[in-house]
Enzyme design. Sequence first.
Site, PDB file in Angstrom:
ATOM      1  N   ASP A 193       0.816  -1.218   0.000  1.00 27.71           N
ATOM      2  CA  ASP A 193       0.000   0.000   0.000  1.00 27.71           C
ATOM      3  C   ASP A 193       0.853   1.273   0.000  1.00 27.71           C
ATOM      4  OD1 ASP A 193      -2.320  -1.449  -0.106  1.00 27.71           O
ATOM      5  OD2 ASP A 193      -2.524  -1.547   2.074  1.00 27.71           O
ATOM      6  N   ARG A 194       1.948   1.203  -0.690  1.00 28.53           N
ATOM      7  CA  ARG A 194       2.836   2.375  -0.839  1.00 28.53           C
ATOM      8  C   ARG A 194       3.462   2.815   0.483  1.00 28.53           C
ATOM      9  NH1 ARG A 194       2.271  -0.028  -5.231  1.00 28.53           N
ATOM     10  NH2 ARG A 194       2.968   1.203  -6.978  1.00 28.53           N
ATOM     11  N   LEU A 195       3.466   1.928   1.485  1.00 32.93           N
ATOM     12  CA  LEU A 195       4.152   2.249   2.746  1.00 32.93           C
ATOM     13  C   LEU A 195       5.603   1.789   2.615  1.00 32.93           C
ATOM     14  CD1 LEU A 195       1.409   1.297   5.356  1.00 32.93           C
ATOM     15  CD2 LEU A 195       1.974   3.539   4.418  1.00 32.93           C
TER      16      LEU A 195
END
Length: 215
Positions: A193-195
């Site tokens: 999740d783009r973390l």
Amino acid sequence: MSTGEELHHLREHYAGHPLLESDLDPDPVAQFRKWFGEARESGIPEPNAMTLGTAGADGRVSLRTVLLKAYDAKGFVFFTNYGSRKAGQITENPSASLLFPWVALARQVEISGRVEKISAAESLAYFLSRPHGSRLGAWVSEQSSIISSREVLRAKYYELKERFASGEIPKPEGWGGYRVVPDRIEFWQGGEDRLHDRLVYSRTGEAWTVSRLAP
Ligand SMILES: Cc1cc2nc3c(=O)[nH]c(=O)nc-3n(C[C@H](O)[C@H](O)[C@H](O)COP(=O)(O)O)c2cc1C
């Protein structure tokens, strides 16, 4: 916006292990060695291929791929022609960045610092370890200069092949290595999740400190 191709949907899901501060070696070169080893073991082609970014006095940035040939606590070494475009820019502005785009591993490493020529003895030692054809190639091309045709290069190649038919090929004067002496090394690991994780080592004197950056 239309690209003609459906690039909007080109998106990878990164599900690798997060990169935690507790995973990091306090020494960024040791951390690089660990990741470089993993890149080699993964089988990705030319894991030592890196993008070198330089800018001359006019501030215009240029990039090209070069091969990492050595690294240690002193820095990261590549070899090139000292008369090339990149060499001219380095002379005007000895700051550069290196980027290892290990996209298949959802990783990148960016190294920035001051660039210096390695010693002629170090360049010679590496030159003599190269295969015959690569040594000849270093003589053939005045890298980055305009040539009128491919034929010119071929003619020079055959002329030099004859000249050096017997005996060792010496190192051309204008060929050798540069070392990027790092003051900043960033390790990027893609996350869910783009973390993503971004851990950056910054050097003050001989000491390195680590910070986490927002992805
Ligand atoms: C995979 C790959 C590896 C390369 N390795 C080197 C290298 O180690 N040294 C080099 O001078 N050029 C290398 N090149 C060519 C450079 O990208 C570049 O074209 C050349 O150095 C001239 O750059 P310049 O005009 O900005 O000086 C490589 C290119 C590729 C695609």
